[in-house]
Design a protein around this motif. Structure first.
Motif, short mmCIF file in Angstrom:
data_model
loop_
_atom_site.label_atom_id
_atom_site.label_comp_id
_atom_site.label_asym_id
_atom_site.label_seq_id
_atom_site.Cartn_x
_atom_site.Cartn_y
_atom_site.Cartn_z
N MET A 1 1.72 -9.55 -6.75
CA MET A 1 1.54 -8.43 -5.21
C MET A 1 1.50 -7.96 -6.09
O MET A 1 2.70 -7.36 -6.36
CB MET A 1 1.87 -9.29 -3.95
CG MET A 1 1.43 -8.74 -2.74
SD MET A 1 2.30 -8.49 -1.61
CE MET A 1 3.32 -7.95 -1.02
N PRO A 2 0.39 -6.65 -5.95
CA PRO A 2 0.44 -5.26 -6.49
C PRO A 2 1.25 -4.26 -5.24
O PRO A 2 1.62 -4.94 -3.92
CB PRO A 2 -0.94 -5.16 -6.47
CG PRO A 2 -1.95 -6.00 -5.48
CD PRO A 2 -1.24 -7.51 -5.67
N ASN A 3 1.85 -3.48 -6.11
CA ASN A 3 2.68 -2.22 -4.76
C ASN A 3 1.12 -1.94 -4.04
O ASN A 3 0.13 -1.98 -3.75
CB ASN A 3 2.74 -1.75 -5.89
CG ASN A 3 4.42 -1.64 -6.67
OD1 ASN A 3 4.79 -3.38 -6.36
ND2 ASN A 3 4.30 -1.08 -7.70
N ARG A 4 1.92 -2.09 -2.51
CA ARG A 4 1.42 -1.31 -1.55
C ARG A 4 1.54 -0.11 -1.59
O ARG A 4 2.67 0.88 -2.20
CB ARG A 4 1.95 -1.86 -0.26
CG ARG A 4 2.95 -1.32 0.29
CD ARG A 4 3.73 -2.03 1.33
NE ARG A 4 5.30 -1.46 2.11
CZ ARG A 4 5.36 -0.61 2.71
NH1 ARG A 4 4.96 -0.03 2.61
NH2 ARG A 4 6.38 -0.28 3.17
N THR A 5 0.93 1.13 -1.25
CA THR A 5 0.77 2.44 -1.10
C THR A 5 1.69 2.67 0.12
O THR A 5 1.43 2.48 1.59
CB THR A 5 -0.82 3.45 -0.86
OG1 THR A 5 -1.71 2.75 -2.45
CG2 THR A 5 -0.86 4.28 -0.55
N ILE A 6 2.73 4.33 -0.29
CA ILE A 6 3.13 4.26 0.47
C ILE A 6 3.05 5.47 1.31
O ILE A 6 2.91 6.90 -0.27
CB ILE A 6 4.80 4.47 0.37
CG1 ILE A 6 5.24 5.33 -0.93
CG2 ILE A 6 4.89 2.78 0.37
CD1 ILE A 6 6.84 5.17 -0.72
N ASN A 7 3.26 6.47 2.17
CA ASN A 7 3.55 8.22 1.83
C ASN A 7 4.61 8.41 2.50
O ASN A 7 5.34 7.79 2.71
CB ASN A 7 2.32 8.24 3.21
CG ASN A 7 1.62 8.04 3.89
OD1 ASN A 7 0.77 8.29 3.17
ND2 ASN A 7 0.99 7.10 4.82
N ARG A 29 11.24 5.91 -12.66
CA ARG A 29 11.83 4.12 -12.29
C ARG A 29 11.05 3.00 -12.49
O ARG A 29 11.77 1.64 -12.62
CB ARG A 29 13.18 3.78 -12.34
CG ARG A 29 14.34 5.24 -12.40
CD ARG A 29 14.47 5.31 -14.09
NE ARG A 29 15.39 4.19 -14.50
CZ ARG A 29 16.76 4.66 -13.77
NH1 ARG A 29 17.82 5.24 -13.50
NH2 ARG A 29 17.76 3.26 -14.36
N PHE A 30 9.23 3.30 -11.98
CA PHE A 30 9.06 2.36 -11.14
C PHE A 30 7.91 1.84 -12.28
O PHE A 30 7.49 2.82 -12.57
CB PHE A 30 8.73 2.24 -10.25
CG PHE A 30 9.66 2.24 -9.20
CD1 PHE A 30 10.40 1.00 -8.25
CD2 PHE A 30 10.43 3.45 -8.40
CE1 PHE A 30 11.45 1.47 -7.01
CE2 PHE A 30 11.07 3.78 -7.51
CZ PHE A 30 11.46 2.67 -6.40
N GLU A 31 7.06 1.05 -12.63
CA GLU A 31 6.40 0.61 -12.82
C GLU A 31 4.98 1.68 -13.02
O GLU A 31 4.95 2.03 -13.54
CB GLU A 31 6.38 -0.64 -13.14
CG GLU A 31 4.81 -1.35 -14.63
CD GLU A 31 5.85 -1.58 -15.74
OE1 GLU A 31 4.45 -0.83 -16.38
OE2 GLU A 31 6.58 -0.99 -16.08
N ASP A 32 4.28 1.27 -11.41
CA ASP A 32 3.66 1.16 -11.24
C ASP A 32 3.52 1.94 -9.44
O ASP A 32 2.80 1.30 -9.20
CB ASP A 32 2.15 0.75 -11.25
CG ASP A 32 0.50 1.29 -11.86
OD1 ASP A 32 0.78 2.42 -11.19
OD2 ASP A 32 -0.34 0.75 -11.16
N PRO A 33 4.17 3.16 -9.35
CA PRO A 33 3.87 3.52 -8.15
C PRO A 33 3.63 3.84 -7.68
O PRO A 33 2.48 4.37 -7.91
CB PRO A 33 5.38 4.81 -8.02
CG PRO A 33 5.59 4.74 -9.10
CD PRO A 33 5.28 3.62 -9.96
N HIS A 34 2.51 2.92 -6.10
CA HIS A 34 1.17 4.22 -5.33
C HIS A 34 2.13 4.36 -4.14
O HIS A 34 1.86 4.16 -3.17
CB HIS A 34 0.32 2.61 -4.48
CG HIS A 34 0.32 2.28 -5.68
ND1 HIS A 34 -1.19 2.19 -6.81
CD2 HIS A 34 -0.01 0.73 -6.79
CE1 HIS A 34 -1.33 1.36 -7.67
NE2 HIS A 34 -0.46 0.34 -7.23
N VAL A 35 1.79 6.44 -4.73
CA VAL A 35 2.73 7.17 -4.11
C VAL A 35 1.84 8.02 -3.46
O VAL A 35 1.90 8.96 -4.66
CB VAL A 35 4.39 7.48 -4.40
CG1 VAL A 35 4.53 8.74 -3.37
CG2 VAL A 35 5.05 5.91 -4.65
N VAL A 36 1.94 8.69 -2.30
CA VAL A 36 0.88 9.74 -1.43
C VAL A 36 2.35 10.52 -1.12
O VAL A 36 2.73 10.18 -0.07
CB VAL A 36 0.06 9.21 -0.61
CG1 VAL A 36 -0.59 11.03 0.05
CG2 VAL A 36 -0.79 8.49 -1.33
#
Length: 299
Positions: A1-7, A29-36
């Motif tokens: 499951m793809p990483n969810r985007t977090i604020n 350290r994370f593979e592909d973090p989705h962070v805003v």
């Protein structure tokens, strides 16, 4: 499951550089973090904090904070609890540990690391020095240098020197040009001299990109010695032989970031001073840096 985007909310009563560094170091350290990222800096009043709280409520997400003022910190933490949002002051555990060990309470002072003290002016002085001694300029000033960085053109000497200047280190940048003699001041430098090495293919790629940026009209990229494989190979080998002959340690920067290169320079400087009994070394004394070429970053 793809990483969810977090604020991710970074709340600071100063410039926010500390939190930015912590977030960057941990997220790497994370593979592909989705962070805003939501950066809230210079938060020093209740009115400013209220705007931050509105932003957190509108776009919920974990909160990292470095608020010194207890009332503001308490208000932020209470609101996060009310909203069910994770929050943390990353410096708090370190502060508590050091308070126990030192036996003294830390001062409640905003932006304590950004005060205009002697260390601050030392960094500014170092920056002025690097500007005046970049790319072989002002070689007479080598006598004032803390370290001399040598290497062929486009081997990341300049950005490394500027990074060191931000640590208060006066770094002279001396290019190794084929057929050109070394400045005599370098032969008798009263500081460590450190060479930067880079692989041929990587250097050619950087130089080609450089030629495109400066618009080298009329220059056939593959015809000039600047990017000719054999010429560049000979240039790099000559630079390596020169460093070996003088006993100067060499750092392979091919796969290193500027930060990693600068950190290795600082280790080699400490080892140089330790051998002369000038100051204690942070680097292990069992390694003779003049005898090896330091490779890429450790895993």
């Amino acid at each position: 499951m793809p990483n969810r985007t977090i604020n991710l909310h970074l709340v600071s009563d100063s410039t926010g550089e500390t939190l930015n560094s912590i977030a960057r170091a941990t997220l790497s350290r994370f593979e592909d973090p989705h962070v805003v990222h939501h950066r809230w800096s210079l938060v020093r009043s209740r009115l400013q904090l209220d705007r931050v709280l509105e932003g957190i409520e509108a776009e919920p997400g974990p909160v990292l904070h470095t608020l010194v003022d207890r009332s503001l910190r308490h208000a932020l933490e209470e609101q996060c609890k009310r909203l069910g949002i994770e929050h943390m002051s990353p410096l708090e555990p370190v502060m508590e540990l050091l308070q126990r060990e030192i036996g003294e309470q830390a001062r409640e002072k905003r932006g304590a690391q950004h005060v205009m003290d002697a260390d601050y002016f030392r960094r500014i002085d170092a920056m002025h020095y690097v500007l005046a001694h970049d790319d072989g300029q002002g070689t007479a000033g080598i006598a004032e240098a803390d370290v001399c960085i040598v290497g062929v053109s486009r081997s990341s000497k300049t950005p490394t020197c500027f990074y060191l200047a931000n640590r208060g280190i006066k770094a002279a940048n001396v290019p190794l040009v084929p057929g050109a003699p070394l400045p005599p001041e370098l032969e008798t430098a009263p500081c460590p001299v450190i060479g930067l090495h880079i692989e041929v293919s990587a250097l050619i790629e950087i130089r080609r990109h450089r030629l495109k940026l400066i618009g080298a009209h009329g220059v056939h990229h593959d015809a000039t010695d600047y990017v000719d494989h054999e010429a560049v190979k000979a240039e790099i080998q000559a630079a390596r032989r020169l460093c070996t002959r003088h006993g100067w340690p060499v750092i392979d920067v091919t796969r290193r970031s500027i930060e990693e290169t600068a950190a290795t320079v600082l280790q080699l400087m400490d080892a140089w001073h330790a051998r002369r009994g000038a100051r204690p070394a942070e680097a292990p004394r069992s390694i003779d840096p003049a005898s090896v070429v330091l490779g890429g970053p450790a895993g």
